[in-house]
Design a protein around this motif. Structure first.
Motif, PDB file in Angstrom:
ATOM      1  N   ASP A 104       0.817  -1.208   0.000  1.00 46.29           N
ATOM      2  CA  ASP A 104       0.000   0.000   0.000  1.00 46.29           C
ATOM      3  C   ASP A 104       0.855   1.264   0.000  1.00 46.29           C
ATOM      4  O   ASP A 104       0.567   2.233  -0.713  1.00 46.29           O
ATOM      5  N   GLN A 105       1.929   1.257   0.797  1.00 47.25           N
ATOM      6  CA  GLN A 105       2.816   2.418   0.848  1.00 47.25           C
ATOM      7  C   GLN A 105       3.533   2.618  -0.485  1.00 47.25           C
ATOM      8  O   GLN A 105       3.721   3.749  -0.936  1.00 47.25           O
ATOM      9  N   ILE A 106       3.935   1.516  -1.096  1.00 43.78           N
ATOM     10  CA  ILE A 106       4.609   1.587  -2.402  1.00 43.78           C
ATOM     11  C   ILE A 106       3.685   2.216  -3.437  1.00 43.78           C
ATOM     12  O   ILE A 106       4.090   3.086  -4.210  1.00 43.78           O
ATOM     13  N   ALA A 107       2.427   1.784  -3.423  1.00 38.88           N
ATOM     14  CA  ALA A 107       1.460   2.317  -4.374  1.00 38.88           C
ATOM     15  C   ALA A 107       1.147   3.785  -4.087  1.00 38.88           C
ATOM     16  O   ALA A 107       1.086   4.611  -5.008  1.00 38.88           O
ATOM     17  N   LYS A 108       0.966   4.116  -2.816  1.00 40.30           N
ATOM     18  CA  LYS A 108       0.628   5.486  -2.437  1.00 40.30           C
ATOM     19  C   LYS A 108       1.726   6.470  -2.829  1.00 40.30           C
ATOM     20  O   LYS A 108       1.453   7.567  -3.338  1.00 40.30           O
ATOM     21  N   ASP A 109       2.988   6.087  -2.585  1.00 42.95           N
ATOM     22  CA  ASP A 109       4.119   6.977  -2.882  1.00 42.95           C
ATOM     23  C   ASP A 109       4.678   6.764  -4.284  1.00 42.95           C
ATOM     24  O   ASP A 109       5.683   7.368  -4.657  1.00 42.95           O
ATOM     25  N   LYS A 110       4.027   5.887  -5.042  1.00 39.93           N
ATOM     26  CA  LYS A 110       4.375   5.644  -6.440  1.00 39.93           C
ATOM     27  C   LYS A 110       5.850   5.277  -6.625  1.00 39.93           C
ATOM     28  O   LYS A 110       6.538   5.787  -7.511  1.00 39.93           O
ATOM     29  N   LEU A 111       6.336   4.369  -5.770  1.00 35.95           N
ATOM     30  CA  LEU A 111       7.702   3.870  -5.935  1.00 35.95           C
ATOM     31  C   LEU A 111       7.787   3.028  -7.201  1.00 35.95           C
ATOM     32  O   LEU A 111       6.920   2.178  -7.444  1.00 35.95           O
ATOM     33  N   ASP A 112       8.807   3.249  -7.977  1.00 37.98           N
ATOM     34  CA  ASP A 112       8.994   2.519  -9.225  1.00 37.98           C
ATOM     35  C   ASP A 112       9.812   1.259  -8.943  1.00 37.98           C
ATOM     36  O   ASP A 112      11.041   1.296  -8.892  1.00 37.98           O
ATOM     37  N   MET A 113       9.120   0.145  -8.767  1.00 39.81           N
ATOM     38  CA  MET A 113       9.796  -1.106  -8.426  1.00 39.81           C
ATOM     39  C   MET A 113      10.562  -1.695  -9.605  1.00 39.81           C
ATOM     40  O   MET A 113      11.335  -2.642  -9.432  1.00 39.81           O
ATOM     41  N   SER A 114      10.361  -1.141 -10.802  1.00 36.69           N
ATOM     42  CA  SER A 114      11.117  -1.622 -11.956  1.00 36.69           C
ATOM     43  C   SER A 114      12.587  -1.195 -11.881  1.00 36.69           C
ATOM     44  O   SER A 114      13.399  -1.646 -12.692  1.00 36.69           O
ATOM     45  N   LYS A 115      12.917  -0.334 -10.938  1.00 37.28           N
ATOM     46  CA  LYS A 115      14.297   0.110 -10.761  1.00 37.28           C
ATOM     47  C   LYS A 115      15.167  -0.969 -10.124  1.00 37.28           C
ATOM     48  O   LYS A 115      16.388  -0.826 -10.058  1.00 37.28           O
ATOM     49  N   TYR A 116      14.539  -2.038  -9.652  1.00 39.76           N
ATOM     50  CA  TYR A 116      15.274  -3.109  -8.982  1.00 39.76           C
ATOM     51  C   TYR A 116      15.133  -4.406  -9.785  1.00 39.76           C
ATOM     52  O   TYR A 116      14.147  -4.584 -10.502  1.00 39.76           O
ATOM     53  N   PRO A 117      16.093  -5.309  -9.699  1.00 39.39           N
ATOM     54  CA  PRO A 117      15.982  -6.572 -10.429  1.00 39.39           C
ATOM     55  C   PRO A 117      14.690  -7.306 -10.083  1.00 39.39           C
ATOM     56  O   PRO A 117      14.361  -7.495  -8.911  1.00 39.39           O
ATOM     57  N   LYS A 118      13.944  -7.695 -11.095  1.00 36.68           N
ATOM     58  CA  LYS A 118      12.639  -8.319 -10.875  1.00 36.68           C
ATOM     59  C   LYS A 118      12.742  -9.574 -10.016  1.00 36.68           C
ATOM     60  O   LYS A 118      11.884  -9.832  -9.151  1.00 36.68           O
ATOM     61  N   ALA A 119      13.795 -10.369 -10.251  1.00 30.83           N
ATOM     62  CA  ALA A 119      13.952 -11.605  -9.481  1.00 30.83           C
ATOM     63  C   ALA A 119      14.061 -11.320  -7.987  1.00 30.83           C
ATOM     64  O   ALA A 119      13.558 -12.091  -7.161  1.00 30.83           O
ATOM     65  N   LEU A 120      14.695 -10.197  -7.649  1.00 25.38           N
ATOM     66  CA  LEU A 120      14.851  -9.857  -6.240  1.00 25.38           C
ATOM     67  C   LEU A 120      13.574  -9.233  -5.674  1.00 25.38           C
ATOM     68  O   LEU A 120      13.240  -9.450  -4.508  1.00 25.38           O
ATOM     69  N   VAL A 121      12.881  -8.455  -6.485  1.00 25.80           N
ATOM     70  CA  VAL A 121      11.594  -7.911  -6.048  1.00 25.80           C
ATOM     71  C   VAL A 121      10.641  -9.062  -5.734  1.00 25.80           C
ATOM     72  O   VAL A 121       9.986  -9.097  -4.681  1.00 25.80           O
TER      73      VAL A 121
END
Length: 419
Positions: free
Chosen positions: A113-130
């Motif tokens: 929820d926090q990631i979505a609210k603050d619009k963190l771009d998770m594509s900046k990290y290796p997908k396998a690790l995410v």
């Protein structure tokens, strides 16, 4: 592991019914103090942790960070007890094999929820690790770094034995030939360290031989696969020839310390320990790519994440710190210190350049062909048994194949019981 948990095993179970809250506090002027827990060695990670905390406090003057360092061997035991009693750090390091245990038992705060609210771009990290830090569709950690494995070598010992330095063309046979020349019993020098360590040693050679640790569907052990057995035997041969210290000797003195002290000519190790060797006075070292086995020279890749304790008294402040640690600025501080390869996209080159004259680029190159660290939903159930079995197999007088096959049956039973 010096710089990181070596075997990534023995997670254990948390005591049910987490109670209470973490040890953070609030002063009379409204300043909040949160705690941040990590392992490693104080001299290796300590300065970097301090820089990160200070940089965060500068931009968040009403939040102070208390750093809680715990030696490697004590970290998980201490964390398990603290999480169960309600006194875990507000933010702390987590690894892949343990994320399922801590998340499923309610010790970690979901971050989706926090990631979505603050619009963190998770594509900046290796997908396998995410993906590694997700459970049942919820994100529980944000990657902070990644690591691969390389062949560290002592240039002075190679020069003394008149052996050419390892190159990208080396194979297992080249390692064996070098080992035949590098052991110097009169000087207490061994050719190579062959501890029963999974990520840095036998997992890599199992894969390089064409074997596997766990099947893609997480239902079958690979420890009885013929190719996997070949990869396991690779290390036992050095032990049988007395070209490596015994398991007991490497328990008494960590092989990374032996390497620092000029007692090992070669040592397979992770990118995270490069800074430790760089800071070791008098050690003339460099690192080469993993030597190629029968099928490949693949390296195991893993990465840590920062997580937030579910019972923190200050979830918003903890989240602000989590965001900072995951940010480009936080990752850049990590990169420039040389402590770890940052997970944030585009910053790995800064880490590789942090130690001029050292071939750190090999760790970045290894990531392109690396194999993810093997886990199942309840890795902890079989992980400790695995290390115990391979330690036994690598002990003088024992044989690898029957012990590995016996463990495979045990692991298969544990996997079949997973829900």
């Amino acid at each position: 592991m010096t710089g990181k948990m070596r075997a990534l095993a023995c997670a254990g179970a948390l005591v049910a019914g987490l109670a209470g809250c973490s040890s953070s506090g609030e002063s009379s002027d409204g300043t909040v103090t949160i705690t941040w827990g990590h392992w490693g060695t104080a001299d290796m990670w300590g300065p970097t942790a301090t820089k990160l905390a200070q940089a965060f406090e500068k931009s968040h003057p009403k939040i102070k960070v208390k750093i809680e360092f715990t030696p490697n061997k004590e970290y998980w035991t201490k964390l398990q007890t603290a999480a169960a009693s309600g006194s875990a750090p507000d933010v702390f390091w987590m690894n892949g094999p343990r994320i399922g245990v801590y998340a499923s038992q309610g010790a970690l705060m979901p971050l989706s929820d926090q990631i979505a609210k603050d619009k963190l771009d998770m594509s900046k990290y290796p997908k396998a690790l995410v993906d590694l830090y997700q459970l049942d569709g919820k994100q529980y950690g944000i990657p902070k770094d990644y690591d691969t494995i390389g062949l560290f070598y002592n240039k002075d010992l190679f020069d003394k034995a008149k052996v050419k330095y390892p190159t990208a063309d080396w194979t297992w046979d080249d390692v064996r030939k070098a080992a035949d020349k590098l052991t110097d019993a009169s000087s207490g020098v061994w050719s190579i360290g062959a501890p029963a360590w999974n990520q840095t040693h036998y997992y890599d050679t199992m894969v390089q031989a064409g074997g596997y640790i766990i099947s893609d569907d997480k239902k079958k052990s690979g420890f009885d696969d013929p190719a996997s057995l070949q990869g396991l035997q690779f290390w036992k041969d050095f032990l049988d020839k007395k070209q490596s210290p015994t398991q007991q000797q490497m328990t008494d003195t960590d092989p990374s310390v032996l390497f620092q002290n000029g007692k090992l000519a070669m040592f397979y190790d992770g990118s995270y320990d490069a800074v430790m060797y760089q800071n070791s006075k008098g050690l003339n070292w460099d690192v080469a790519p993993m030597p190629k086995g029968p099928k490949s020279n693949a390296s195991i890749i893993h990465g840590l994440a920062n997580v937030i304790y579910a019972k923190t008294k200050h979830p918003q402040e903890a989240w602000e710190f989590e965001k900072f640690l995951s940010s480009e600025e936080g990752n850049r501080i990590q990169a420039e210190s040389g402590a770890v390869i940052p997970a944030y996209e585009g910053l790995a080159d800064a880490w590789a350049k942090s130690m001029p004259g050292k071939n750190l680029q090999i760790f970045l190159d290894a990531a392109t062909t690396a194999v993810p660290y093997p886990i199942s939903k309840n890795t902890a159930v079989w992980a400790r048994k695995e290390v115990d079995a391979i330690t036994k197999a690598y002990t003088d007088g024992n044989q690898v194949e029957p012990i590995a096959k016996e463990f495979a049956a045990t692991m298969n039973a544990d996997l079949s019981a997973e829900k």
